[in-house]
Design a protein around this motif. Structure first.
Motif, PDB file in Angstrom:
ATOM      1  N   ARG A 147       0.855  -1.199   0.000  1.00 54.60           N
ATOM      2  CA  ARG A 147       0.000   0.000   0.000  1.00 54.60           C
ATOM      3  C   ARG A 147       0.888   1.246   0.000  1.00 54.60           C
ATOM      4  O   ARG A 147       1.820   1.341   0.788  1.00 54.60           O
ATOM      5  N   THR A 148       0.574   2.168  -0.881  1.00 51.28           N
ATOM      6  CA  THR A 148       1.327   3.420  -0.942  1.00 51.28           C
ATOM      7  C   THR A 148       0.355   4.594  -1.031  1.00 51.28           C
ATOM      8  O   THR A 148      -0.796   4.430  -1.411  1.00 51.28           O
ATOM      9  N   THR A 149       0.871   5.759  -0.662  1.00 49.97           N
ATOM     10  CA  THR A 149       0.090   6.985  -0.765  1.00 49.97           C
ATOM     11  C   THR A 149       0.924   8.017  -1.491  1.00 49.97           C
ATOM     12  O   THR A 149       2.061   8.275  -1.119  1.00 49.97           O
ATOM     13  N   ARG A 150       0.378   8.577  -2.535  1.00 51.28           N
ATOM     14  CA  ARG A 150       1.025   9.666  -3.263  1.00 51.28           C
ATOM     15  C   ARG A 150       0.067  10.836  -3.217  1.00 51.28           C
ATOM     16  O   ARG A 150      -1.037  10.767  -3.765  1.00 51.28           O
ATOM     17  N   GLY A 151       0.498  11.898  -2.522  1.00 55.03           N
ATOM     18  CA  GLY A 151      -0.402  13.031  -2.351  1.00 55.03           C
ATOM     19  C   GLY A 151      -1.576  12.582  -1.503  1.00 55.03           C
ATOM     20  O   GLY A 151      -1.410  12.142  -0.384  1.00 55.03           O
ATOM     21  N   ASN A 152      -2.764  12.629  -2.043  1.00 52.49           N
ATOM     22  CA  ASN A 152      -3.955  12.206  -1.321  1.00 52.49           C
ATOM     23  C   ASN A 152      -4.511  10.900  -1.885  1.00 52.49           C
ATOM     24  O   ASN A 152      -5.588  10.470  -1.514  1.00 52.49           O
ATOM     25  N   GLU A 153      -3.758  10.284  -2.801  1.00 54.04           N
ATOM     26  CA  GLU A 153      -4.232   9.096  -3.490  1.00 54.04           C
ATOM     27  C   GLU A 153      -3.636   7.833  -2.872  1.00 54.04           C
ATOM     28  O   GLU A 153      -2.419   7.673  -2.785  1.00 54.04           O
ATOM     29  N   HIS A 154      -4.493   6.927  -2.414  1.00 54.64           N
ATOM     30  CA  HIS A 154      -4.064   5.655  -1.839  1.00 54.64           C
ATOM     31  C   HIS A 154      -4.064   4.597  -2.934  1.00 54.64           C
ATOM     32  O   HIS A 154      -5.010   4.512  -3.718  1.00 54.64           O
ATOM     33  N   LYS A 155      -3.012   3.808  -2.958  1.00 54.64           N
ATOM     34  CA  LYS A 155      -2.864   2.827  -4.020  1.00 54.64           C
ATOM     35  C   LYS A 155      -2.442   1.481  -3.418  1.00 54.64           C
ATOM     36  O   LYS A 155      -1.614   1.435  -2.508  1.00 54.64           O
ATOM     37  N   VAL A 156      -3.006   0.409  -3.914  1.00 53.51           N
ATOM     38  CA  VAL A 156      -2.639  -0.939  -3.488  1.00 53.51           C
ATOM     39  C   VAL A 156      -2.105  -1.678  -4.716  1.00 53.51           C
ATOM     40  O   VAL A 156      -2.745  -1.719  -5.753  1.00 53.51           O
ATOM     41  N   GLU A 157      -0.892  -2.212  -4.570  1.00 58.13           N
ATOM     42  CA  GLU A 157      -0.272  -2.953  -5.668  1.00 58.13           C
ATOM     43  C   GLU A 157       0.049  -4.357  -5.198  1.00 58.13           C
ATOM     44  O   GLU A 157       0.270  -4.584  -4.019  1.00 58.13           O
ATOM     45  N   ARG A 158       0.109  -5.272  -6.134  1.00 61.14           N
ATOM     46  CA  ARG A 158       0.566  -6.632  -5.839  1.00 61.14           C
ATOM     47  C   ARG A 158       1.888  -6.818  -6.573  1.00 61.14           C
ATOM     48  O   ARG A 158       1.944  -6.684  -7.785  1.00 61.14           O
ATOM     49  N   ILE A 159       2.924  -7.100  -5.796  1.00 57.47           N
ATOM     50  CA  ILE A 159       4.273  -7.213  -6.347  1.00 57.47           C
ATOM     51  C   ILE A 159       4.850  -8.570  -5.940  1.00 57.47           C
ATOM     52  O   ILE A 159       4.634  -9.027  -4.810  1.00 57.47           O
ATOM     53  N   GLU A 160       5.583  -9.192  -6.848  1.00 60.33           N
ATOM     54  CA  GLU A 160       6.222 -10.459  -6.517  1.00 60.33           C
ATOM     55  C   GLU A 160       7.236 -10.223  -5.395  1.00 60.33           C
ATOM     56  O   GLU A 160       8.009  -9.261  -5.429  1.00 60.33           O
ATOM     57  N   LYS A 161       7.233 -11.120  -4.425  1.00 67.04           N
ATOM     58  CA  LYS A 161       8.007 -10.933  -3.189  1.00 67.04           C
ATOM     59  C   LYS A 161       9.512 -10.767  -3.450  1.00 67.04           C
ATOM     60  O   LYS A 161      10.167  -9.960  -2.805  1.00 67.04           O
ATOM     61  N   TYR A 162      10.065 -11.518  -4.403  1.00 66.38           N
ATOM     62  CA  TYR A 162      11.504 -11.432  -4.646  1.00 66.38           C
ATOM     63  C   TYR A 162      11.940 -10.020  -5.028  1.00 66.38           C
ATOM     64  O   TYR A 162      13.063  -9.607  -4.751  1.00 66.38           O
ATOM     65  N   LYS A 163      11.046  -9.252  -5.651  1.00 64.59           N
ATOM     66  CA  LYS A 163      11.376  -7.887  -6.064  1.00 64.59           C
ATOM     67  C   LYS A 163      11.518  -6.948  -4.874  1.00 64.59           C
ATOM     68  O   LYS A 163      12.068  -5.851  -4.999  1.00 64.59           O
ATOM     69  N   LEU A 164      11.035  -7.366  -3.711  1.00 57.58           N
ATOM     70  CA  LEU A 164      11.080  -6.532  -2.509  1.00 57.58           C
ATOM     71  C   LEU A 164      12.218  -6.921  -1.568  1.00 57.58           C
ATOM     72  O   LEU A 164      12.447  -6.263  -0.555  1.00 57.58           O
ATOM     73  N   ILE A 165      12.937  -8.009  -1.887  1.00 59.84           N
ATOM     74  CA  ILE A 165      14.033  -8.453  -1.017  1.00 59.84           C
ATOM     75  C   ILE A 165      15.193  -7.470  -1.155  1.00 59.84           C
ATOM     76  O   ILE A 165      15.585  -7.098  -2.261  1.00 59.84           O
ATOM     77  N   MET A 166      15.734  -7.051  -0.014  1.00 59.04           N
ATOM     78  CA  MET A 166      16.898  -6.163  -0.010  1.00 59.04           C
ATOM     79  C   MET A 166      17.703  -6.418   1.258  1.00 59.04           C
ATOM     80  O   MET A 166      17.323  -7.250   2.085  1.00 59.04           O
ATOM     81  N   SER A 167      18.789  -5.710   1.432  1.00 59.35           N
ATOM     82  CA  SER A 167      19.678  -5.964   2.563  1.00 59.35           C
ATOM     83  C   SER A 167      18.961  -5.871   3.907  1.00 59.35           C
ATOM     84  O   SER A 167      19.204  -6.671   4.805  1.00 59.35           O
TER      85      SER A 167
END
Length: 173
Positions: A147-167
């Motif tokens: 879930r993200t918010t840009r300005g006043n707009e709330h957005k829900v995205e579905r992203i593959e988990k591996y793309k979110l892996i980081m240190s």
């Protein structure tokens, strides 16, 4: 303006992921022999970060000086006393300047032994790039809701988990 009482910083809670034991095992088992050595180094550094639960700035510079061994007496199953070596990683955290001492489990000891108690240094950006690719190869492809918010707009995205892996995923894991 920022010193004015009416000035407010709006913060949003981040959707951070962590990995399960099954996902860690999948990452461990990925065959990286056909890829450059940087990939296996990145995997080892990332997995060490998972077992240490520290920030990348703390575990990316581990050297033999950070590895401590102590003799401890334990009571075995048949009630005899046995002396064993217990291995710890000792470091001073960069952010908080706190000295921490972390017990090295078998998986961490194996990683450290593979690198002669001297983890390879890898730039955080490269680590993040490589570990995402390794996560994909490990099959960590289920979709996660972000879930993200840009300005006043709330957005829900579905992203593959591996793309979110980081240190920092290592610390949360």
């Amino acid at each position: 303006e920022y010193t004015n009482k009416r000035f407010k910083v709006l913060a949003e809670e981040a959707d951070n992921i962590y990995l399960t034991m099954a996902e860690l095992e999948a990452i461990e088992k990925v065959d990286l022999s056909s890829l450059p050595k940087g990939y296996s180094d990145a995997r080892d550094v990332f997995l060490a970060g998972c077992w240490l639960a520290q920030r990348v700035s703390d575990y990316n510079h581990l050297s033999p000086d950070n590895i401590k061994t102590e003799k401890r007496k334990i009571i075995t199953e048949n009630d005899t006393v046995k002396e064993v070596d217990v291995i710890f990683v000792e470091l001073i955290q960069k952010k908080t300047k706190t000295r921490v001492r972390i017990h090295a489990n078998q998986k961490l000891r194996a990683i450290l032994a593979r690198h002669h108690n001297n983890l390879p240094f890898i730039w955080e950006q490269k680590l993040n790039q490589y570990i995402k690719e390794i996560g994909n190869l490990a099959g960590i492809t289920q979709e996660v809701e972000i879930r993200t918010t840009r300005g006043n707009e709330h957005k829900v995205e579905r992203i593959e988990k591996y793309k979110l892996i980081m240190s920092h995923t290592a610390r949360r894991t």
